[in-house]
Design a protein around this motif. Structure first.
Motif, short mmCIF file in Angstrom:
data_model
loop_
_atom_site.label_atom_id
_atom_site.label_comp_id
_atom_site.label_asym_id
_atom_site.label_seq_id
_atom_site.Cartn_x
_atom_site.Cartn_y
_atom_site.Cartn_z
N GLN A 71 -19.59 46.18 -53.54
CA GLN A 71 -18.63 46.27 -52.45
C GLN A 71 -18.76 47.55 -51.65
N LEU A 75 -19.15 47.82 -47.53
CA LEU A 75 -18.24 48.55 -46.64
C LEU A 75 -19.02 49.51 -45.75
N ALA A 119 -11.48 50.21 -49.17
CA ALA A 119 -12.16 50.47 -50.44
C ALA A 119 -11.16 50.71 -51.57
N TYR A 120 -10.05 51.39 -51.26
CA TYR A 120 -9.04 51.68 -52.27
C TYR A 120 -7.94 50.61 -52.29
N GLU A 121 -8.21 49.48 -51.61
CA GLU A 121 -7.33 48.32 -51.63
C GLU A 121 -5.91 48.63 -51.17
N TYR A 123 -4.05 47.60 -48.73
CA TYR A 123 -4.06 46.56 -47.71
C TYR A 123 -2.94 46.72 -46.68
N ALA A 174 -12.90 43.20 -45.79
CA ALA A 174 -11.65 43.14 -46.56
C ALA A 174 -11.51 41.79 -47.26
N SER A 176 -13.80 40.23 -48.79
CA SER A 176 -14.58 40.27 -50.03
C SER A 176 -13.83 40.96 -51.16
N LEU A 177 -12.77 41.70 -50.86
CA LEU A 177 -12.01 42.42 -51.89
C LEU A 177 -10.77 41.66 -52.35
N ASP A 179 -8.62 38.83 -54.30
CA ASP A 179 -8.77 38.27 -55.64
C ASP A 179 -8.63 36.75 -55.60
N ASN A 186 -14.59 33.82 -55.63
CA ASN A 186 -14.44 35.27 -55.56
C ASN A 186 -14.59 35.75 -54.12
N GLY A 187 -14.25 37.02 -53.90
CA GLY A 187 -14.21 37.58 -52.56
C GLY A 187 -15.55 37.54 -51.82
#
Length: 319
Positions: A71, A75, A119-121, A123, A174, A176-177, A179, A186-187
């Motif tokens: 991931q 990004l 990256a650090y979710e 959202y 985003a 792809s991250l 759940d 999957n993402g």
């Protein structure tokens, strides 16, 4: 395991193999059609088809990055896409030397912060950082220079460029991250599904326009009404055929694909209008065809489709 009992790794390899196979066939077709195009307009449309086919190899590259490099690398790839997209937009947009610090913030603060939030979710902050905080900050920074010449127009252009190049594009990685484990997906697979639908909608539209001909679209004379309708129908069929990659039921996959197609068409329409208003398109005296170039045109469908698809998933599948 996928819903059809196929391991996720096997699904990746299957899709990758199919993408390479179809990209090779399309490349061969483009070369063959170029040698047989009779009119100047047909030659132009085949050139557009070939440019879209070349873009398919970038799709394959992004697919490989999403699977094998993780991931973080994905990004970084999209952050560079945002950088070059914003650079092209700003190059087309008249700015003053007093806008220097606003552009520094746009390129060297907005891009890394937006993608780090993903990256650090984070959202919630990723969806409000640009349209709330950055859009309030930039007018202040530009006003601090005391240059009021066409101030509102300059602020709007910079903000619109950031909205398209950074905010909208960042919604793609985003995806792809998110759940999707409880849906046996999957993402990264969802990102690949989304990118394929966006790419197919554009490719099939120009391909069928070159084959069927007909009345050109006012927004993009390289596409025709019949070609766009036929290409959209083909993309819808692809979305239905690949529903097993997604958390969607068959009918949901159809509606989601339709949403992607409509959003991609709107993005193409808007970016085409933006480029023409900025003088980035010109009319050939010989064939009466608009000729456009650059990252902005190629990424136009994605800029509108990515946030639409992302938020539809969050609203209906993540809660």
């Amino acid at each position: 395991m996928m819903r059809l009992g196929i391991p996720i790794e096997a699904a990746y390899l299957l899709i990758l193999t199919c993408l390479i196979f179809f990209a090779a066939i399309a490349t061969g077709y483009g070369q063959w059609a170029s040698s047989r195009a009779a009119s100047i307009q047909q030659q132009q449309r085949i050139r557009i088809v070939n440019s879209r086919v070349r873009s398919s190899w970038w799709l394959i590259g992004i697919f490989a990055v999403a699977f094998w490099l993780g991931q973080g690398a994905l990004l970084v790839v999209f952050a560079f896409i945002s950088f070059f997209l914003l650079r092209e937009f700003i190059a087309l947009t008249p700015t003053h030397y007093t806008d220097h610090w606003a552009l520094v913030i746009a390129f060297y603060v907005a891009i890394p912060v937006q993608y780090l939030l993903i990256a650090y979710e984070q959202y919630l902050f990723f969806t409000i950082f640009i349209p709330v905080y950055l859009f309030l900050l930039l007018p202040v920074v530009m006003a601090a220079s005391h240059d009021t010449d066409r101030y509102l127009e300059r602020v709007a252009k910079v903000q619109w460029g950031i909205m398209l190049a950074i905010f909208c594009v960042s919604h793609a990685p985003a995806i792809s991250l998110l759940d999707f484990n409880r849906f046996s997906s999957n993402g990264p697979l969802m990102l690949v599904y989304f990118l394929m639908m966006v790419f197919f909608a554009d490719l099939f539209a120009v391909l069928m326009s070159s084959i069927l001909g007909g009345r050109p679209l006012q927004s993009n004379p390289n596409k025709t009404v019949k070609g766009t309708l036929a290409g959209s129908a083909m993309t819808l069929l692809c979305g239905l055929a690949l529903f097993w990659l997604t958390p969607f039921r068959l009918w949901q996959a159809g509606l989601m694909t339709l949403a992607i197609i409509i959003a991609a068409l709107m993005g193409d329409l808007v970016i085409s209008s933006v480029k023409k208003s900025l003088g980035a398109s010109y009319r050939s005296a010989e064939d009466d065809v608009y000729i456009t170039r650059g990252v902005l045109e190629r990424m136009a469908p994605l800029t509108f489709a990515a946030p639409v698809f992302y938020h539809l998933i969050v609203i209906f599948f993540m809660n």
